[in-house]
Design a protein around this motif. Structure first.
Motif, PDB file in Angstrom:
ATOM      1  N   MET A   1       0.856  -1.197   0.000  1.00  0.00           N
ATOM      2  CA  MET A   1       0.000   0.000   0.000  1.00  0.00           C
ATOM      3  C   MET A   1       0.889   1.244   0.000  1.00  0.00           C
ATOM      4  O   MET A   1       1.863   1.287   0.739  1.00  0.00           O
ATOM      5  CB  MET A   1      -0.869  -0.011   1.259  1.00  0.00           C
ATOM      6  N   ILE A   2       0.571   2.228  -0.840  1.00  0.00           N
ATOM      7  CA  ILE A   2       1.407   3.431  -0.803  1.00  0.00           C
ATOM      8  C   ILE A   2       0.892   4.366   0.271  1.00  0.00           C
ATOM      9  O   ILE A   2      -0.308   4.469   0.513  1.00  0.00           O
ATOM     10  CB  ILE A   2       1.406   4.263  -2.105  1.00  0.00           C
ATOM     11  N   LYS A   3       1.857   5.052   0.856  1.00  0.00           N
ATOM     12  CA  LYS A   3       1.524   6.023   1.904  1.00  0.00           C
ATOM     13  C   LYS A   3       1.476   7.404   1.266  1.00  0.00           C
ATOM     14  O   LYS A   3       2.286   7.732   0.404  1.00  0.00           O
ATOM     15  CB  LYS A   3       2.620   6.022   2.975  1.00  0.00           C
ATOM     16  N   PHE A   4       0.543   8.179   1.701  1.00  0.00           N
ATOM     17  CA  PHE A   4       0.507   9.584   1.306  1.00  0.00           C
ATOM     18  C   PHE A   4       0.789  10.375   2.585  1.00  0.00           C
ATOM     19  O   PHE A   4      -0.124  10.609   3.367  1.00  0.00           O
ATOM     20  CB  PHE A   4      -0.859   9.952   0.738  1.00  0.00           C
ATOM     21  N   PRO A   5       2.062  10.734   2.815  1.00  0.00           N
ATOM     22  CA  PRO A   5       2.386  11.349   4.106  1.00  0.00           C
ATOM     23  C   PRO A   5       1.674  12.681   4.291  1.00  0.00           C
ATOM     24  O   PRO A   5       1.375  13.368   3.316  1.00  0.00           O
ATOM     25  CB  PRO A   5       3.901  11.539   4.046  1.00  0.00           C
ATOM     26  N   ASP A   6       1.430  13.021   5.539  1.00  0.00           N
ATOM     27  CA  ASP A   6       0.862  14.338   5.836  1.00  0.00           C
ATOM     28  C   ASP A   6       1.844  15.403   5.382  1.00  0.00           C
ATOM     29  O   ASP A   6       3.039  15.262   5.572  1.00  0.00           O
ATOM     30  CB  ASP A   6       0.655  14.489   7.350  1.00  0.00           C
ATOM     31  N   THR A   7       1.348  16.411   4.748  1.00  0.00           N
ATOM     32  CA  THR A   7       2.234  17.498   4.329  1.00  0.00           C
ATOM     33  C   THR A   7       1.561  18.814   4.662  1.00  0.00           C
ATOM     34  O   THR A   7       0.369  18.855   4.948  1.00  0.00           O
ATOM     35  CB  THR A   7       2.472  17.496   2.804  1.00  0.00           C
ATOM     36  N   ASN A   8       2.365  19.869   4.606  1.00  0.00           N
ATOM     37  CA  ASN A   8       1.773  21.192   4.799  1.00  0.00           C
ATOM     38  C   ASN A   8       1.455  21.816   3.456  1.00  0.00           C
ATOM     39  O   ASN A   8       1.079  22.964   3.361  1.00  0.00           O
ATOM     40  CB  ASN A   8       2.758  22.100   5.549  1.00  0.00           C
ATOM     41  N   ASP A  10      -0.314  22.642  -0.054  1.00  0.00           N
ATOM     42  CA  ASP A  10      -1.636  22.984  -0.461  1.00  0.00           C
ATOM     43  C   ASP A  10      -2.176  21.776  -1.258  1.00  0.00           C
ATOM     44  O   ASP A  10      -1.712  21.529  -2.360  1.00  0.00           O
ATOM     45  CB  ASP A  10      -1.385  24.178  -1.398  1.00  0.00           C
ATOM     46  N   ASN A  11      -3.086  21.025  -0.681  1.00  0.00           N
ATOM     47  CA  ASN A  11      -3.568  19.845  -1.387  1.00  0.00           C
ATOM     48  C   ASN A  11      -4.863  20.146  -2.116  1.00  0.00           C
ATOM     49  O   ASN A  11      -5.788  20.666  -1.526  1.00  0.00           O
ATOM     50  CB  ASN A  11      -3.804  18.692  -0.413  1.00  0.00           C
ATOM     51  N   ILE A  12      -4.898  19.805  -3.355  1.00  0.00           N
ATOM     52  CA  ILE A  12      -6.125  20.095  -4.109  1.00  0.00           C
ATOM     53  C   ILE A  12      -7.163  19.028  -3.837  1.00  0.00           C
ATOM     54  O   ILE A  12      -8.350  19.304  -3.777  1.00  0.00           O
ATOM     55  CB  ILE A  12      -5.813  20.299  -5.607  1.00  0.00           C
ATOM     56  N   VAL A  13      -6.696  17.791  -3.645  1.00  0.00           N
ATOM     57  CA  VAL A  13      -7.609  16.699  -3.301  1.00  0.00           C
ATOM     58  C   VAL A  13      -6.982  15.921  -2.160  1.00  0.00           C
ATOM     59  O   VAL A  13      -5.814  15.538  -2.239  1.00  0.00           O
ATOM     60  CB  VAL A  13      -7.833  15.758  -4.508  1.00  0.00           C
ATOM     61  N   GLU A  14      -7.720  15.725  -1.095  1.00  0.00           N
ATOM     62  CA  GLU A  14      -7.201  14.937   0.019  1.00  0.00           C
ATOM     63  C   GLU A  14      -8.295  14.010   0.537  1.00  0.00           C
ATOM     64  O   GLU A  14      -9.312  14.452   1.071  1.00  0.00           O
ATOM     65  CB  GLU A  14      -6.691  15.849   1.141  1.00  0.00           C
ATOM     66  N   LEU A  15      -8.076  12.715   0.325  1.00  0.00           N
ATOM     67  CA  LEU A  15      -9.005  11.694   0.820  1.00  0.00           C
ATOM     68  C   LEU A  15      -8.245  10.863   1.847  1.00  0.00           C
ATOM     69  O   LEU A  15      -7.137  10.402   1.564  1.00  0.00           O
ATOM     70  CB  LEU A  15      -9.452  10.768  -0.324  1.00  0.00           C
ATOM     71  N   ARG A  16      -8.820  10.686   3.013  1.00  0.00           N
ATOM     72  CA  ARG A  16      -8.162   9.900   4.062  1.00  0.00           C
ATOM     73  C   ARG A  16      -9.161   8.937   4.673  1.00  0.00           C
ATOM     74  O   ARG A  16     -10.293   9.340   5.003  1.00  0.00           O
ATOM     75  CB  ARG A  16      -7.662  10.812   5.184  1.00  0.00           C
ATOM     76  N   GLY A  17      -8.713   7.705   4.836  1.00  0.00           N
ATOM     77  CA  GLY A  17      -9.521   6.720   5.557  1.00  0.00           C
ATOM     78  C   GLY A  17     -10.906   6.524   4.972  1.00  0.00           C
ATOM     79  O   GLY A  17     -11.903   6.520   5.684  1.00  0.00           O
ATOM     80  N   ILE A  18     -10.948   6.357   3.653  1.00  0.00           N
ATOM     81  CA  ILE A  18     -12.232   6.195   2.976  1.00  0.00           C
ATOM     82  C   ILE A  18     -12.680   4.729   3.015  1.00  0.00           C
ATOM     83  O   ILE A  18     -11.916   3.835   2.653  1.00  0.00           O
ATOM     84  CB  ILE A  18     -12.128   6.620   1.492  1.00  0.00           C
ATOM     85  N   ASP A  19     -13.913   4.494   3.444  1.00  0.00           N
ATOM     86  CA  ASP A  19     -14.509   3.154   3.422  1.00  0.00           C
ATOM     87  C   ASP A  19     -15.789   3.189   2.591  1.00  0.00           C
ATOM     88  O   ASP A  19     -16.547   4.161   2.670  1.00  0.00           O
ATOM     89  CB  ASP A  19     -14.928   2.700   4.836  1.00  0.00           C
ATOM     90  N   GLN A  20     -16.009   2.130   1.827  1.00  0.00           N
ATOM     91  CA  GLN A  20     -17.259   2.025   1.063  1.00  0.00           C
ATOM     92  C   GLN A  20     -17.831   0.624   1.200  1.00  0.00           C
ATOM     93  O   GLN A  20     -17.175  -0.364   0.856  1.00  0.00           O
ATOM     94  CB  GLN A  20     -17.013   2.327  -0.418  1.00  0.00           C
ATOM     95  N   SER A  21     -19.042   0.562   1.712  1.00  0.00           N
ATOM     96  CA  SER A  21     -19.745  -0.714   1.802  1.00  0.00           C
ATOM     97  C   SER A  21     -21.113  -0.517   1.177  1.00  0.00           C
ATOM     98  O   SER A  21     -21.694   0.563   1.258  1.00  0.00           O
ATOM     99  CB  SER A  21     -19.886  -1.107   3.272  1.00  0.00           C
ATOM    100  N   LEU A  36      -3.965  11.521  -2.222  1.00  0.00           N
ATOM    101  CA  LEU A  36      -3.602  12.910  -2.057  1.00  0.00           C
ATOM    102  C   LEU A  36      -3.045  13.454  -3.362  1.00  0.00           C
ATOM    103  O   LEU A  36      -2.181  12.822  -3.971  1.00  0.00           O
ATOM    104  CB  LEU A  36      -2.513  12.971  -0.974  1.00  0.00           C
ATOM    105  N   VAL A  37      -3.549  14.579  -3.784  1.00  0.00           N
ATOM    106  CA  VAL A  37      -2.997  15.243  -4.970  1.00  0.00           C
ATOM    107  C   VAL A  37      -2.641  16.666  -4.578  1.00  0.00           C
ATOM    108  O   VAL A  37      -3.489  17.413  -4.093  1.00  0.00           O
ATOM    109  CB  VAL A  37      -4.004  15.253  -6.145  1.00  0.00           C
ATOM    110  N   GLU A  38      -1.378  16.996  -4.761  1.00  0.00           N
ATOM    111  CA  GLU A  38      -0.923  18.339  -4.391  1.00  0.00           C
ATOM    112  C   GLU A  38      -1.341  19.377  -5.417  1.00  0.00           C
ATOM    113  O   GLU A  38      -1.450  19.077  -6.596  1.00  0.00           O
ATOM    114  CB  GLU A  38       0.613  18.371  -4.338  1.00  0.00           C
ATOM    115  N   LYS A  75     -11.372  12.122   6.146  1.00  0.00           N
ATOM    116  CA  LYS A  75     -11.206  13.425   5.492  1.00  0.00           C
ATOM    117  C   LYS A  75     -11.570  13.306   4.023  1.00  0.00           C
ATOM    118  O   LYS A  75     -11.202  12.317   3.383  1.00  0.00           O
ATOM    119  CB  LYS A  75      -9.731  13.805   5.551  1.00  0.00           C
ATOM    120  N   LEU A  76     -12.283  14.295   3.505  1.00  0.00           N
ATOM    121  CA  LEU A  76     -12.580  14.316   2.071  1.00  0.00           C
ATOM    122  C   LEU A  76     -12.631  15.785   1.663  1.00  0.00           C
ATOM    123  O   LEU A  76     -13.658  16.448   1.789  1.00  0.00           O
ATOM    124  CB  LEU A  76     -13.929  13.628   1.797  1.00  0.00           C
TER     125      LEU A  76
END
Ligand code: ADP
Ligand code: MG
Length: 267
Positions: A1-8, A10-21, A36-38, A75-76
């Motif tokens: 799994m790739i990590k998207f480290p926390d950064t300071n 400016d993120n244009i898209v930031e999705l964290r801990g997304i679950d879909q059932s 994460l997309v910067e 986060k979304l």
């Protein structure tokens, strides 16, 4: 799994801990997914998402466009804000998504109408975009097939999307239904827009060489449950054209991405 480290950054898209059932939590199609997309304002960013059919590519874009909410999310954020009526991102689909009873001009200017901008200004802005899209002369035609070709209709959809929000463009297998020649032309059109307007483009495709040709960064989605398994940075020159495809590095990257996709599918 790739990590998207926390950064300071400016993120244009930031999705964290997304679950879909879809069955009340008995099974999960997406589990603990991060993405994460910067934001790179003067340069833009071209991200391609690859993954097997059913791996959740369209679902992710629907979250970012605000068309669907995940079952759970830490986060979304889009443009650092939660999605809302005033913070929406439009999307270009494989199927033509223009309104066939409206002219090209009205289609491209549609979002400005919703924002309450008067017709004169709307038409001016739409006309500028129509010119960028190479559709000048077609502005008064209905946005329908066969009045316009498949490629022209996709240009209308892209123009409308960019006028709605110029800094981000979501594309879900946009050229999948086009013939090879039109597809190649559309790839170059999107590259031209990228170089001119510097948006962040998040582009879903299942065509590996299309992804290598277009992207700065490729992410491979693994399914069951979905998360990003691989990241490949495309170290080709910023400016791409037909010659890029003859660059030995291009060919190497296509093979590398293919190998990684096979490995991800077998994991
Ligand atoms: P992709 O675009 O990568 O082909 P999708 O995002 O369309 O994949 O779908 C991801 C997964 O979610 C698929 O396995 C699909 O069957 C499942 N899925 C999507 N919508 C629903 C739904 N409403 N109910 C149950 N399963 C769904
Ligand atoms: Mg899909």
């Amino acid at each position: 799994m790739i990590k998207f480290p926390d950064t300071n950054l400016d993120n244009i898209v930031e999705l964290r801990g997304i679950d879909q059932s879809y069955d009340g939590g008995k099974s999960y199609i997406i589990k603990d997914l991060d993405f994460l997309v910067e934001n790179k304002p003067d340069r833009g960013q071209f991200v391609c998402i690859l993954g097997m059919s059913g791996s959740g590519k369209s679902t992710l874009l629907r979250y970012i466009a605000g068309l669907q909410e995940p079952t759970a999310a830490d986060k979304l954020l889009v443009n650092q804000k939660p999605l809302s009526k005033d913070n929406r991102v439009s999307m270009v689909f494989q199927q033509y998504s223009s309104l066939p009873w409206m002219s090209v001009l009205d289609n491209v200017g549609l979002a400005l109408k919703f924002k309450g901008i008067d017709k004169k200004e709307r038409d001016e802005k739409a006309m500028e975009m129509i010119e960028i899209m190479g559709l000048a002369g077609h502005e008064h035609k209905y946005a329908q097939y066969p009045t316009l070709s498949g490629g022209q209709l996709q240009r209308v959809a892209i123009g409308r999307s960019l006028l709605a929000n110029s800094n981000i463009l979501l594309m879900d297998e946009p050229f999948g239904a086009l013939d090879v020649k039109t597809r190649l032309q559309m790839q170059d059109l999107v590259l031209g827009i990228f170089e001119k307007l510097h948006p962040t483009i998040i582009f879903v495709t299942h065509d590996i060489s299309e992804a290598v040709y277009l992207a700065d960064d490729i992410y491979i989605l693994k399914s069951a449950p979905s998360h990003f398994a691989e990241h490949i940075h495309v170290d080709l020159p910023l400016h791409r054209d037909r010659n890029t495809k003859r660059d030995p590095r291009f060919i190497e990257l296509v093979h590398e991405v293919e190998d990684r996709m096979v490995a991800v599918a077998e994991l």
